[in-house]
Design an enzyme around this catalytic site. Sequence first.
Site, PDB file in Angstrom:
ATOM      1  N   ASP A  13      18.387  18.318  16.690  1.00 30.04           N
ATOM      2  CA  ASP A  13      18.232  16.908  17.064  1.00 30.04           C
ATOM      3  C   ASP A  13      18.123  16.701  18.572  1.00 30.04           C
ATOM      4  O   ASP A  13      18.530  15.667  19.109  1.00 30.04           O
ATOM      5  CB  ASP A  13      19.399  16.063  16.506  1.00 30.04           C
ATOM      6  CG  ASP A  13      19.514  16.197  15.008  1.00 30.04           C
ATOM      7  OD1 ASP A  13      18.466  16.351  14.349  1.00 30.04           O
ATOM      8  OD2 ASP A  13      20.647  16.170  14.495  1.00 30.04           O
ATOM      9  N   GLY A  15      15.456  16.258  20.124  1.00 32.17           N
ATOM     10  CA  GLY A  15      14.286  15.416  20.425  1.00 32.17           C
ATOM     11  C   GLY A  15      12.999  16.228  20.329  1.00 32.17           C
ATOM     12  O   GLY A  15      11.997  15.904  20.969  1.00 32.17           O
ATOM     13  N   LYS A  16      13.035  17.271  19.492  1.00 28.77           N
ATOM     14  CA  LYS A  16      11.847  18.138  19.338  1.00 28.77           C
ATOM     15  C   LYS A  16      10.643  17.338  18.856  1.00 28.77           C
ATOM     16  O   LYS A  16       9.521  17.570  19.293  1.00 28.77           O
ATOM     17  CB  LYS A  16      12.158  19.267  18.336  1.00 28.77           C
ATOM     18  CG  LYS A  16      13.288  20.187  18.775  1.00 28.77           C
ATOM     19  CD  LYS A  16      13.620  21.226  17.717  1.00 28.77           C
ATOM     20  CE  LYS A  16      14.269  20.662  16.463  1.00 28.77           C
ATOM     21  NZ  LYS A  16      15.600  20.059  16.662  1.00 28.77           N
ATOM     22  N   ALA A  39      15.353  19.382   8.179  1.00 26.84           N
ATOM     23  CA  ALA A  39      14.955  18.875   9.497  1.00 26.84           C
ATOM     24  C   ALA A  39      14.610  17.397   9.426  1.00 26.84           C
ATOM     25  O   ALA A  39      14.183  16.908   8.389  1.00 26.84           O
ATOM     26  CB  ALA A  39      13.746  19.665   9.994  1.00 26.84           C
ATOM     27  N   GLY A  40      14.791  16.721  10.543  1.00 26.42           N
ATOM     28  CA  GLY A  40      14.359  15.326  10.677  1.00 26.42           C
ATOM     29  C   GLY A  40      13.857  15.152  12.095  1.00 26.42           C
ATOM     30  O   GLY A  40      14.643  15.134  13.032  1.00 26.42           O
ATOM     31  N   THR A  42      11.920  12.876  14.676  1.00 31.31           N
ATOM     32  CA  THR A  42      11.523  11.476  14.840  1.00 31.31           C
ATOM     33  C   THR A  42      10.446  11.314  15.895  1.00 31.31           C
ATOM     34  O   THR A  42      10.556  11.864  16.996  1.00 31.31           O
ATOM     35  CB  THR A  42      12.747  10.633  15.276  1.00 31.31           C
ATOM     36  OG1 THR A  42      13.858  11.009  14.463  1.00 31.31           O
ATOM     37  CG2 THR A  42      12.483   9.154  15.163  1.00 31.31           C
ATOM     38  N   GLN A 217      15.773  22.682  13.510  1.00 32.80           N
ATOM     39  CA  GLN A 217      17.186  22.949  13.837  1.00 32.80           C
ATOM     40  C   GLN A 217      17.294  23.359  15.316  1.00 32.80           C
ATOM     41  O   GLN A 217      16.502  22.909  16.118  1.00 32.80           O
ATOM     42  CB  GLN A 217      17.799  24.006  12.907  1.00 32.80           C
ATOM     43  CG  GLN A 217      18.027  23.523  11.487  1.00 32.80           C
ATOM     44  CD  GLN A 217      16.790  23.529  10.611  1.00 32.80           C
ATOM     45  OE1 GLN A 217      16.113  24.527  10.482  1.00 32.80           O
ATOM     46  NE2 GLN A 217      16.490  22.419   9.977  1.00 32.80           N
TER      47      GLN A 217
HETATM   48  P1  GDP Z   1      14.698  16.393  16.542  1.00 24.48           P
HETATM   49  O1  GDP Z   1      15.284  16.738  15.225  1.00 24.48           O
HETATM   50  O2  GDP Z   1      14.977  17.427  17.579  1.00 24.48           O
HETATM   51  O3  GDP Z   1      13.228  16.057  16.467  1.00 24.48           O
HETATM   52  O4  GDP Z   1      15.434  15.070  17.030  1.00 24.48           O
HETATM   53  P2  GDP Z   1      15.758  13.764  16.133  1.00 24.48           P
HETATM   54  O5  GDP Z   1      14.493  13.036  15.875  1.00 24.48           O
HETATM   55  O6  GDP Z   1      16.580  14.144  14.971  1.00 24.48           O
HETATM   56  O7  GDP Z   1      16.715  12.966  17.111  1.00 24.48           O
HETATM   57  C1  GDP Z   1      16.297  12.579  18.383  1.00 24.48           C
HETATM   58  C2  GDP Z   1      16.420  11.053  18.488  1.00 24.48           C
HETATM   59  O8  GDP Z   1      16.345  10.667  19.850  1.00 24.48           O
HETATM   60  C3  GDP Z   1      15.272  10.321  17.811  1.00 24.48           C
HETATM   61  O9  GDP Z   1      15.774   9.119  17.296  1.00 24.48           O
HETATM   62  C4  GDP Z   1      14.287  10.046  18.935  1.00 24.48           C
HETATM   63  O10 GDP Z   1      13.487   8.903  18.711  1.00 24.48           O
HETATM   64  C5  GDP Z   1      15.233   9.812  20.083  1.00 24.48           C
HETATM   65  N1  GDP Z   1      14.736  10.203  21.422  1.00 24.48           N
HETATM   66  C6  GDP Z   1      13.964  11.271  21.761  1.00 24.48           C
HETATM   67  N2  GDP Z   1      13.828  11.332  23.112  1.00 24.48           N
HETATM   68  C7  GDP Z   1      14.526  10.289  23.614  1.00 24.48           C
HETATM   69  C8  GDP Z   1      14.805   9.827  24.941  1.00 24.48           C
HETATM   70  O11 GDP Z   1      14.391  10.413  25.934  1.00 24.48           O
HETATM   71  N3  GDP Z   1      15.602   8.725  25.065  1.00 24.48           N
HETATM   72  C9  GDP Z   1      16.103   8.060  23.998  1.00 24.48           C
HETATM   73  N4  GDP Z   1      16.861   6.995  24.213  1.00 24.48           N
HETATM   74  N5  GDP Z   1      15.866   8.467  22.729  1.00 24.48           N
HETATM   75  C10 GDP Z   1      15.100   9.564  22.543  1.00 24.48           C
HETATM   76  P1  IMO Z   2      16.466  19.161  13.135  1.00 30.18           P
HETATM   77  O1  IMO Z   2      15.215  19.998  12.919  1.00 30.18           O
HETATM   78  C1  IMO Z   2      20.806  19.020  13.084  1.00 30.18           C
HETATM   79  C2  IMO Z   2      22.865  21.414  10.082  1.00 30.18           C
HETATM   80  C3  IMO Z   2      23.610  20.731   8.962  1.00 30.18           C
HETATM   81  C4  IMO Z   2      24.741  21.740   8.741  1.00 30.18           C
HETATM   82  C5  IMO Z   2      24.038  23.067   8.938  1.00 30.18           C
HETATM   83  C6  IMO Z   2      23.607  23.747   7.655  1.00 30.18           C
HETATM   84  O2  IMO Z   2      16.278  17.721  12.833  1.00 30.18           O
HETATM   85  O3  IMO Z   2      17.045  19.434  14.475  1.00 30.18           O
HETATM   86  P2  IMO Z   2      21.637  23.237   5.934  1.00 30.18           P
HETATM   87  O4  IMO Z   2      21.344  22.022   5.109  1.00 30.18           O
HETATM   88  O5  IMO Z   2      20.540  23.606   6.875  1.00 30.18           O
HETATM   89  O6  IMO Z   2      22.088  24.408   5.116  1.00 30.18           O
HETATM   90  O7  IMO Z   2      22.917  22.825   6.830  1.00 30.18           O
HETATM   91  O8  IMO Z   2      22.891  22.794   9.746  1.00 30.18           O
HETATM   92  N1  IMO Z   2      21.436  21.036  10.215  1.00 30.18           N
HETATM   93  C7  IMO Z   2      20.952  20.287  11.215  1.00 30.18           C
HETATM   94  N2  IMO Z   2      21.591  19.669  12.223  1.00 30.18           N
HETATM   95  N3  IMO Z   2      19.463  18.956  13.013  1.00 30.18           N
HETATM   96  C8  IMO Z   2      18.811  19.594  12.017  1.00 30.18           C
HETATM   97  O9  IMO Z   2      17.459  19.684  11.973  1.00 30.18           O
HETATM   98  C9  IMO Z   2      19.563  20.272  11.036  1.00 30.18           C
HETATM   99  N4  IMO Z   2      19.249  20.975   9.928  1.00 30.18           N
HETATM  100  C10 IMO Z   2      20.406  21.449   9.437  1.00 30.18           C
HETATM  101  O10 IMO Z   2      24.103  19.478   9.366  1.00 30.18           O
HETATM  102  O11 IMO Z   2      25.688  21.611   9.762  1.00 30.18           O
HETATM  103 MG    MG Z   3      16.538  15.936  13.792  1.00 29.94          MG
END
Ligand code: GDP
Ligand code: IMO
Ligand code: MG
Length: 428
Positions: A13, A15-16, A39-40, A42, A217
């Site tokens: 998470d 911010g990939k 993964a999630g 955004t 991740q």
């Molecule tokens: P990922 O899994 O690495 O792609 O990250 P996520 O999407 O799970 O979480 C990152 C969150 O931060 C998302 O809600 C993005 O929209 C937000 N985000 C990314 N870059 C920035 C930033 O520079 N500033 C702020 N405020 N939010 C950001």
């Molecule tokens: P992105 O790509 C953050 C965490 C889970 C748990 C551990 C194992 O959005 O960064 P799993 O379901 O993979 O067997 O869970 O890994 N986890 C993540 N945490 N971002 C993710 O993906 C994750 N994918 C799995 O919360 O701790």
């Molecule tokens: Mg994520």
Amino acid sequence: MANIVVLGVQWGDEGKGKIVDLISEHVDIVARYQGGHNAGHTVIIDDQRVVLHLIPTGILRSGKKCVIGNGVVIDIPALMQEVNDLEKSGVNFEKRLFISDRAHVIMPYHCRADQADKQASGLQHIGTTCRGIGPAYTDKMARLGIKIGDLLDEELFAEKLKINLENRGLNQPKHFKQVFSQYIEYGRKIKPYIVDVSYYLNQALDSGERVLFEGAQGTMLDVDHGTYPYVTSSNATAGGACTGLGVGPTRIEGVLGVVKAYTTRVGNGPFPTELDDAMGEELRLLGDEYGATTGRPRRCGWFDALVVKHALRINGVESLALTKLDVLDKCRQIKLCVGYEWRNVRLTQFPANISTVQQCKPIYEELPGWLTDTRGISSLEALPAATRKYLDRIQELTGVELGLISTGPRREETIINKNTKFTNWLNI
Ligand code: GDP
Ligand code: IMO
Ligand code: MG
């Protein structure tokens, strides 16, 4: 543009999604190499917020091709749902999505087995996303897994499914028939997307197409290099790009690490700089730190240079994309963890043993906050002096350039640091 890996250097998470979306403008193909719909990622474009789980982030840029590698585990109904949702919002998939025949399938019994994690206690309680990821990789390593390509061969699939159901005491003929016909049908539906990914990607690379390898991740969740056993079940690190897609390391010309200006973690396991206080709560609120996949509140804490240095070394990261700088705008004081105190010893490297990690106390440096709005700033010069000091200190501590700094979730809310490895890779 060089062929680069973009991956997380903390606990996911980072911010990939935003960074891959931004850079994918400069490539032809975005390829996911591990993980699944745990993964999630955004992406925010204008007023639309899209969360990608299994489909590579490049799908949001028209004309770019997306590849799901053999290292990914695929829940087919989840994949079809994601394709449907994206199509509804106007994304065209024609000749753009390529799925490996060697990727493993997440079966319904994997999801049920993962639910058991919820009831587990102690070391067994990882706090997974309950998507069946771990059980699917377990079967892969146990050489029992079902591959995407198997679904196109009725005889082979029937044999493998029978063994797997029997192993789980699910061998009622009615149940077998139901799962068999459903997954044969799924195979038919996704057949147009199925290719030999290694062959496809290497051909594309030979003909000069540019590939971005998208990690899911983060390094601290990597099954080999993370805080085992509180990890996911795949290699989120750079080496995973080779094994998870069937490309040689000589094809990769750079590794970009994505790092948050602070640290978060979702799920259980050690997290030395975690803040259990009002400050942690404030970071969660300001950063909107709730899981993009499960909605769980993310644990929040200060930037940890030991975690990041550990990740930089393992991945050979040469440039960092620092995100969510703007989230720190309201902090009076900002802390940076520069070492750990463990049994009166100062540690400067992240320990391998989690019980050691659990006993570590972070050693902090404190920097004054800037108490100024940096959201949306797009040039280094426009940043307050205190902000630049924070960034300089991170650069010093990690020994790696900040190629890009993100000041908001949108594409345009970005500072590109000119004359860096990063801009060289992108040819900008
Ligand atoms: P990922 O899994 O690495 O792609 O990250 P996520 O999407 O799970 O979480 C990152 C969150 O931060 C998302 O809600 C993005 O929209 C937000 N985000 C990314 N870059 C920035 C930033 O520079 N500033 C702020 N405020 N939010 C950001
Ligand atoms: P992105 O790509 C953050 C965490 C889970 C748990 C551990 C194992 O959005 O960064 P799993 O379901 O993979 O067997 O869970 O890994 N986890 C993540 N945490 N971002 C993710 O993906 C994750 N994918 C799995 O919360 O701790
Ligand atoms: Mg994520």
